[in-house]
Design a protein around this motif. Structure first.
Motif, mmCIF file in Angstrom:
data_model
loop_
_atom_site.group_PDB
_atom_site.id
_atom_site.type_symbol
_atom_site.label_atom_id
_atom_site.label_comp_id
_atom_site.label_asym_id
_atom_site.label_seq_id
_atom_site.Cartn_x
_atom_site.Cartn_y
_atom_site.Cartn_z
ATOM 1 N N GLY A 15 -0.519 7.199 -4.149
ATOM 2 C CA GLY A 15 -0.344 7.924 -3.182
ATOM 3 C C GLY A 15 0.044 9.375 -3.166
ATOM 4 O O GLY A 15 -0.169 10.290 -2.317
ATOM 5 N N GLN A 16 0.387 9.734 -4.376
ATOM 6 C CA GLN A 16 1.079 11.283 -4.532
ATOM 7 C C GLN A 16 0.462 11.938 -5.834
ATOM 8 O O GLN A 16 0.276 13.088 -5.497
ATOM 9 C CB GLN A 16 2.639 10.979 -4.861
ATOM 10 C CG GLN A 16 3.366 9.978 -3.860
ATOM 11 C CD GLN A 16 3.443 10.590 -2.597
ATOM 12 O OE1 GLN A 16 3.490 11.901 -2.379
ATOM 13 N NE2 GLN A 16 3.001 9.900 -1.391
ATOM 14 N N THR A 17 0.496 11.459 -6.987
ATOM 15 C CA THR A 17 -0.471 12.096 -8.055
ATOM 16 C C THR A 17 -1.567 11.355 -8.407
ATOM 17 O O THR A 17 -2.092 10.323 -7.994
ATOM 18 C CB THR A 17 0.488 11.835 -9.123
ATOM 19 O OG1 THR A 17 0.830 10.369 -9.427
ATOM 20 C CG2 THR A 17 1.948 12.513 -8.921
ATOM 21 N N ILE A 18 -2.477 12.055 -9.166
ATOM 22 C CA ILE A 18 -3.708 11.774 -9.480
ATOM 23 C C ILE A 18 -3.751 10.928 -10.713
ATOM 24 O O ILE A 18 -2.818 11.407 -11.697
ATOM 25 C CB ILE A 18 -4.489 13.154 -9.677
ATOM 26 C CG1 ILE A 18 -4.595 14.014 -8.416
ATOM 27 C CG2 ILE A 18 -5.877 12.652 -9.885
ATOM 28 C CD1 ILE A 18 -4.832 13.366 -7.092
ATOM 29 N N THR A 19 -4.414 10.179 -10.888
ATOM 30 C CA THR A 19 -4.430 9.172 -12.044
ATOM 31 C C THR A 19 -5.669 9.081 -12.849
ATOM 32 O O THR A 19 -6.008 8.679 -13.799
ATOM 33 C CB THR A 19 -4.294 7.720 -11.895
ATOM 34 O OG1 THR A 19 -4.862 7.217 -10.703
ATOM 35 C CG2 THR A 19 -2.597 7.716 -11.568
ATOM 36 N N GLY A 20 -6.852 9.615 -11.910
ATOM 37 C CA GLY A 20 -8.517 9.781 -12.519
ATOM 38 C C GLY A 20 -9.042 10.550 -11.481
ATOM 39 O O GLY A 20 -8.813 11.135 -10.593
ATOM 40 N N VAL A 40 0.832 -1.220 0.100
ATOM 41 C CA VAL A 40 0.133 -0.148 -0.137
ATOM 42 C C VAL A 40 0.900 1.336 0.045
ATOM 43 O O VAL A 40 1.596 1.385 0.993
ATOM 44 C CB VAL A 40 -0.931 0.012 1.294
ATOM 45 C CG1 VAL A 40 -1.735 1.315 1.304
ATOM 46 C CG2 VAL A 40 -1.944 -1.275 1.370
ATOM 47 N N PRO A 41 0.707 1.869 -1.145
ATOM 48 C CA PRO A 41 1.567 3.309 -1.181
ATOM 49 C C PRO A 41 1.151 4.204 0.004
ATOM 50 O O PRO A 41 0.178 4.381 0.189
ATOM 51 C CB PRO A 41 1.562 3.799 -2.679
ATOM 52 C CG PRO A 41 0.287 2.901 -2.915
ATOM 53 C CD PRO A 41 0.043 1.957 -2.239
ATOM 54 N N SER A 42 2.132 5.037 0.535
ATOM 55 C CA SER A 42 1.818 5.869 1.461
ATOM 56 C C SER A 42 0.739 6.975 0.933
ATOM 57 O O SER A 42 1.028 7.282 -0.126
ATOM 58 C CB SER A 42 2.868 6.526 2.122
ATOM 59 O OG SER A 42 3.617 7.056 1.401
ATOM 60 N N LEU A 43 -0.080 7.653 1.605
ATOM 61 C CA LEU A 43 -0.673 8.647 1.122
ATOM 62 C C LEU A 43 -0.353 9.901 1.216
ATOM 63 O O LEU A 43 0.154 10.331 2.729
ATOM 64 C CB LEU A 43 -2.283 8.579 1.836
ATOM 65 C CG LEU A 43 -3.161 9.442 1.472
ATOM 66 C CD1 LEU A 43 -3.790 9.326 -0.125
ATOM 67 C CD2 LEU A 43 -4.358 9.403 2.244
ATOM 68 N N SER A 44 -0.249 10.908 0.399
ATOM 69 C CA SER A 44 0.522 12.174 0.644
ATOM 70 C C SER A 44 -0.908 13.077 1.191
ATOM 71 O O SER A 44 -1.963 12.900 0.730
ATOM 72 C CB SER A 44 0.848 12.851 -0.619
ATOM 73 O OG SER A 44 1.054 14.244 -0.416
ATOM 74 N N GLU A 45 -0.659 13.767 2.123
ATOM 75 C CA GLU A 45 -1.736 14.977 2.677
ATOM 76 C C GLU A 45 -2.084 15.655 1.425
ATOM 77 O O GLU A 45 -3.183 16.452 1.619
ATOM 78 C CB GLU A 45 -1.096 15.450 4.055
ATOM 79 C CG GLU A 45 -0.969 14.685 5.299
ATOM 80 C CD GLU A 45 -2.271 14.399 5.895
ATOM 81 O OE1 GLU A 45 -3.143 15.285 5.852
ATOM 82 O OE2 GLU A 45 -2.429 13.318 6.505
ATOM 83 N N SER A 46 -1.058 16.068 0.683
ATOM 84 C CA SER A 46 -1.247 16.996 -0.285
ATOM 85 C C SER A 46 -2.868 16.416 -1.243
ATOM 86 O O SER A 46 -3.280 17.328 -1.897
ATOM 87 C CB SER A 46 -0.288 17.162 -1.256
ATOM 88 O OG SER A 46 0.921 17.581 -0.635
ATOM 89 N N LEU A 47 -2.949 15.425 -1.205
ATOM 90 C CA LEU A 47 -4.024 14.985 -1.991
ATOM 91 C C LEU A 47 -5.389 15.490 -1.571
ATOM 92 O O LEU A 47 -6.299 15.770 -2.518
ATOM 93 C CB LEU A 47 -4.268 13.273 -2.080
ATOM 94 C CG LEU A 47 -3.125 12.459 -2.902
ATOM 95 C CD1 LEU A 47 -3.219 11.062 -2.876
ATOM 96 C CD2 LEU A 47 -3.064 12.824 -4.262
#
Length: 162
Positions: free
Chosen positions: A119-124, A23-30
């Motif tokens: 967890g860092q960039t948007i894919t959809g 599970v990739p860590s989730l960036s608070e920036s999301l």
């Protein structure tokens, strides 16, 4: 018997650690990106979404964002959406970050969804109902609230006066 029990416990622990490592860590920036996107969709600032939201591939154009807003949400444009509550959850292959358009007091509240594989960039992205979000995060092992929604309820308490 003790050796078998110890081996079983170690195997379970190893499986748990391995599953967690995937599970990739989730960036608070999301959370910030999701709330900002919702605000921009409401105000019609589609160009701002294109330049401020980090897509892993090609970012949708301002026209695509406008078509999405007008085709997916009823009455979002020109409104003031809530940006206090947001939840992110892992589905097994992707992080979903959900921001309800208004206070999520019912399952029918429209909800903006941003998707992220790393967890860092948007894919959809997409639009769904709050009840769909609730059903999905209820079955997820990884749920993170930016600000958890807890509806306030009043309770009448009678006190004995002796």
């Amino acid at each position: 018997m003790k050796k078998m029990l110890c081996c079983a416990i170690i195997a379970i622990l190893l499986l748990t650690v391995c599953a967690s490592a995937e599970v990739p860590s989730l960036s608070e920036s999301l959370f910030k990106y999701a709330k900002g996107t919702l605000s921009c969709l409401a105000s019609g600032a589609y160009d701002k979404i294109v330049t401020s939201v980090p897509f892993s591939g090609v970012s949708p154009s301002a026209d695509e964002w406008q078509n999405f807003a007008q085709g997916s949400f009823s009455g979002l444009t020109g409104s003031s959406p809530q940006t206090k509550y947001a939840v992110a959850y892992w589905t097994g292959s992707i992080w979903k970050v959900a921001v309800p358009v208004s206070e999520p007091s019912s399952g029918g509240v429209e909800t903006l969804m941003l998707l992220s594989e790393d967890g860092q960039t948007i894919t959809g992205y997409g639009c769904t109902s709050w009840s769909q979000v609730q059903g999905e995060y209820a079955s997820s092992s990884y749920v993170k609230w930016n600000s958890e929604y807890n509806p306030s309820t009043s309770a009448v308490v009678e006190m004995d006066q002796d």
